[in-house]
Design a protein around this motif. Structure first.
Motif, PDB file in Angstrom:
ATOM      1  N   LEU A 142      85.501  77.452 -27.595  1.00 39.00           N
ATOM      2  CA  LEU A 142      85.185  76.167 -26.974  1.00 39.00           C
ATOM      3  C   LEU A 142      86.320  75.794 -26.033  1.00 39.00           C
ATOM      4  O   LEU A 142      87.493  75.775 -26.428  1.00 39.00           O
ATOM      5  N   VAL A 143      85.965  75.509 -24.797  1.00 42.60           N
ATOM      6  CA  VAL A 143      86.954  75.317 -23.728  1.00 42.60           C
ATOM      7  C   VAL A 143      86.624  74.046 -22.951  1.00 42.60           C
ATOM      8  O   VAL A 143      85.451  73.728 -22.741  1.00 42.60           O
ATOM      9  N   GLY A 144      87.656  73.337 -22.494  1.00 49.89           N
ATOM     10  CA  GLY A 144      87.429  72.208 -21.589  1.00 49.89           C
ATOM     11  C   GLY A 144      87.831  70.878 -22.176  1.00 49.89           C
ATOM     12  O   GLY A 144      88.976  70.680 -22.560  1.00 49.89           O
ATOM     13  N   SER A 145      86.861  69.958 -22.250  1.00 47.01           N
ATOM     14  CA  SER A 145      87.112  68.580 -22.678  1.00 47.01           C
ATOM     15  C   SER A 145      88.223  67.955 -21.841  1.00 47.01           C
ATOM     16  O   SER A 145      89.206  67.420 -22.355  1.00 47.01           O
ATOM     17  N   ILE A 146      88.057  68.047 -20.532  1.00 44.76           N
ATOM     18  CA  ILE A 146      89.064  67.519 -19.608  1.00 44.76           C
ATOM     19  C   ILE A 146      88.916  66.009 -19.531  1.00 44.76           C
ATOM     20  O   ILE A 146      87.906  65.490 -19.052  1.00 44.76           O
ATOM     21  N   GLY A 147      89.904  65.301 -20.015  1.00 45.47           N
ATOM     22  CA  GLY A 147      89.820  63.848 -20.008  1.00 45.47           C
ATOM     23  C   GLY A 147      90.968  63.211 -20.774  1.00 45.47           C
ATOM     24  O   GLY A 147      91.797  63.900 -21.380  1.00 45.47           O
ATOM     25  N   VAL A 148      91.001  61.883 -20.743  1.00 47.85           N
ATOM     26  CA  VAL A 148      92.058  61.095 -21.385  1.00 47.85           C
ATOM     27  C   VAL A 148      91.396  59.959 -22.137  1.00 47.85           C
ATOM     28  O   VAL A 148      90.393  59.391 -21.676  1.00 47.85           O
ATOM     29  N   LEU A 149      91.949  59.606 -23.267  1.00 49.67           N
ATOM     30  CA  LEU A 149      91.304  58.650 -24.154  1.00 49.67           C
ATOM     31  C   LEU A 149      92.324  57.706 -24.779  1.00 49.67           C
ATOM     32  O   LEU A 149      93.434  58.124 -25.131  1.00 49.67           O
ATOM     33  N   GLY A 307     108.501  63.802 -32.300  1.00 49.91           N
ATOM     34  CA  GLY A 307     108.183  62.632 -31.499  1.00 49.91           C
ATOM     35  C   GLY A 307     107.026  61.851 -32.076  1.00 49.91           C
ATOM     36  O   GLY A 307     106.192  62.356 -32.819  1.00 49.91           O
ATOM     37  N   ALA A 308     106.955  60.610 -31.746  1.00 54.16           N
ATOM     38  CA  ALA A 308     105.871  59.760 -32.216  1.00 54.16           C
ATOM     39  C   ALA A 308     104.620  60.001 -31.383  1.00 54.16           C
ATOM     40  O   ALA A 308     104.672  60.472 -30.265  1.00 54.16           O
ATOM     41  N   LEU A 309     103.482  59.695 -31.973  1.00 53.57           N
ATOM     42  CA  LEU A 309     102.208  59.817 -31.267  1.00 53.57           C
ATOM     43  C   LEU A 309     102.166  58.790 -30.149  1.00 53.57           C
ATOM     44  O   LEU A 309     102.376  57.608 -30.372  1.00 53.57           O
ATOM     45  N   ASP A 310     101.893  59.244 -28.917  1.00 51.92           N
ATOM     46  CA  ASP A 310     101.846  58.295 -27.812  1.00 51.92           C
ATOM     47  C   ASP A 310     100.463  57.658 -27.742  1.00 51.92           C
ATOM     48  O   ASP A 310      99.549  57.991 -28.482  1.00 51.92           O
ATOM     49  N   GLY A 311     100.307  56.683 -26.823  1.00 52.20           N
ATOM     50  CA  GLY A 311      99.056  55.939 -26.760  1.00 52.20           C
ATOM     51  C   GLY A 311      97.927  56.702 -26.111  1.00 52.20           C
ATOM     52  O   GLY A 311      96.766  56.501 -26.446  1.00 52.20           O
ATOM     53  N   LEU A 312      98.239  57.580 -25.161  1.00 51.61           N
ATOM     54  CA  LEU A 312      97.204  58.336 -24.462  1.00 51.61           C
ATOM     55  C   LEU A 312      97.016  59.688 -25.144  1.00 51.61           C
ATOM     56  O   LEU A 312      97.977  60.400 -25.396  1.00 51.61           O
ATOM     57  N   VAL A 313      95.767  60.029 -25.454  1.00 49.62           N
ATOM     58  CA  VAL A 313      95.488  61.313 -26.076  1.00 49.62           C
ATOM     59  C   VAL A 313      94.496  62.085 -25.248  1.00 49.62           C
ATOM     60  O   VAL A 313      93.614  61.519 -24.607  1.00 49.62           O
ATOM     61  N   SER A 314      94.679  63.403 -25.239  1.00 49.44           N
ATOM     62  CA  SER A 314      93.717  64.331 -24.635  1.00 49.44           C
ATOM     63  C   SER A 314      93.344  65.292 -25.754  1.00 49.44           C
ATOM     64  O   SER A 314      94.021  66.293 -25.983  1.00 49.44           O
ATOM     65  N   VAL A 315      92.289  64.929 -26.468  1.00 50.64           N
ATOM     66  CA  VAL A 315      91.931  65.657 -27.681  1.00 50.64           C
ATOM     67  C   VAL A 315      90.415  65.701 -27.799  1.00 50.64           C
ATOM     68  O   VAL A 315      89.708  64.798 -27.311  1.00 50.64           O
ATOM     69  N   TRP A 316      89.904  66.766 -28.427  1.00 51.71           N
ATOM     70  CA  TRP A 316      88.467  66.865 -28.650  1.00 51.71           C
ATOM     71  C   TRP A 316      88.211  67.085 -30.115  1.00 51.71           C
ATOM     72  O   TRP A 316      88.902  67.869 -30.774  1.00 51.71           O
ATOM     73  N   HIS A 317      87.235  66.362 -30.650  1.00 52.78           N
ATOM     74  CA  HIS A 317      86.786  66.580 -32.016  1.00 52.78           C
ATOM     75  C   HIS A 317      85.385  66.028 -32.149  1.00 52.78           C
ATOM     76  O   HIS A 317      85.106  64.936 -31.651  1.00 52.78           O
ATOM     77  N   PRO A 318      84.478  66.774 -32.785  1.00 49.61           N
ATOM     78  CA  PRO A 318      83.100  66.270 -32.905  1.00 49.61           C
ATOM     79  C   PRO A 318      83.021  65.064 -33.823  1.00 49.61           C
ATOM     80  O   PRO A 318      83.864  64.904 -34.709  1.00 49.61           O
TER      81      PRO A 318
END
Length: 318
Positions: A142-149, A307-318
């Protein structure tokens, strides 16, 4: 025996004992410094002294990349003739993906690099993949999920139901907004959307530049969807379908890396939880033997912390 003679003998005995303790202190100090050094940098750089193909594994959540960036620097200075980046990750923090991308571009300037997406290479993990010179993925990957959340819970209705009010004094209306305990104002939502869109535009520009898209091609792959390896190949998100052997063949044919070289795993430098105590002990020993300036240097040495988790994430999960 006179009193003066007794005092002289006692002084000589005391001086010998003190010399022994000083020698022991120096030995303990040297041992503590060696332990601290290897805890900080790891031992991978000492294990790989002959020509080989280096393998880096990027799996799990993409967070703080301090250890990986150190690893990249070690590989760049090693006899490795090529680098395989084995990726199996849903992504993670956008800043972590950016650090991986920058680090891999820097490494690629010194060694040929190829990414192998074994199962999942999404969002920040795909950002890392495009930092290499070539991308290979399995057909079913699985490839892609280009985006910011940015996600945040809003429990304001629940608080209203149970009769709880959260009050705040702010320097301005957009300070600490959204907070999750009051309804999100249109102004706060717009401000947050501008941050997401700015970073999303930057992410798309990276993909456009690295994968040589025109605007139409970029639009087709950057709406947040994931694709199979076959779809990703058709859309030019990857260069080839295959596995590690495919990556080795590409290194051989395109970068003249000998095909029969061993593939060696490089492990990230581990930071022991006891390292702060080793550092404190080394500083104390340095002070004890009169090397206060060295003790001050040891105490001032930085420690590697996640490092701490930042506010912007680029992650994919169903």
């Amino acid at each position: 025996m006179s009193v003066e003679t007794d005092l002289l003998v006692d002084r000589r005995v005391l001086r010998r004992k003190l010399s022994v303790w000083r020698v022991l202190a120096f030995l303990f100090l040297a041992l503590a410094l060696i332990v601290a050094y290897f805890a900080l940098i790891g031992t991978s750089a000492l294990q790989h002294r002959a020509p080989h193909i280096a393998r880096i594994k990027l799996d799990g959540f993409v967070g703080d990349q301090t250890a990986n960036l150190k690893l990249f620097d070690q590989i760049a200075a090693s006899p490795a003739t090529g680098v395989i980046v084995d990726i199996n990750s849903p992504g993670g923090t956008t800043s972590g993906g950016e650090a991986l991308y920058d680090g891999l571009r820097k490494l690629s300037a010194k060694k040929p690099t190829v990414a192998v997406i074994d199962g999942l290479g999404a969002s920040a993990a795909y950002m890392a993949a495009i930092g290499t010179d070539h991308i290979v993925a399995r057909r079913s990957a699985l490839v892609g999920s280009i985006g910011v959340l940015v996600q945040y819970p809003n429990v304001s209705k629940l608080l209203d139901t149970i009769g709880v009010t959260v009050e705040a004094v702010k320097s301005s209306p957009l300070k600490a907004a959204p907070d999750g305990v009051t309804p999100t104002s249109p102004e706060a939502r717009a401000a947050l959307a501008s941050v997401v869109n700015d970073t999303y535009g930057w992410f798309k520009d990276l993909v456009k530049d690295r994968r040589k898209y025109d605007d139409a091609g970029l639009a087709a792959v950057s709406d947040g969807r994931i694709f199979t390896g076959k779809q990703a190949l058709d859309l030019k998100l990857i260069d080839e379908m295959g596995d590690e052997s495919t990556a080795i063949t590409w290194l051989n044919t395109s970068k003249s890396v000998a095909k029969d070289l061993p593939v060696e795993d490089w492990d990230k430098p581990s930071v022991s939880s006891s390292f702060p105590f080793a550092k404190a002990g080394a500083a104390w020993l340095a002070d004890s033997v009169g090397l206060k300036s060295l003790g001050d240097v040891i105490r001032a040495a930085p420690e590697t912390q996640p490092g701490a988790l930042d506010g912007l994430v680029s992650v994919w999960h169903p």
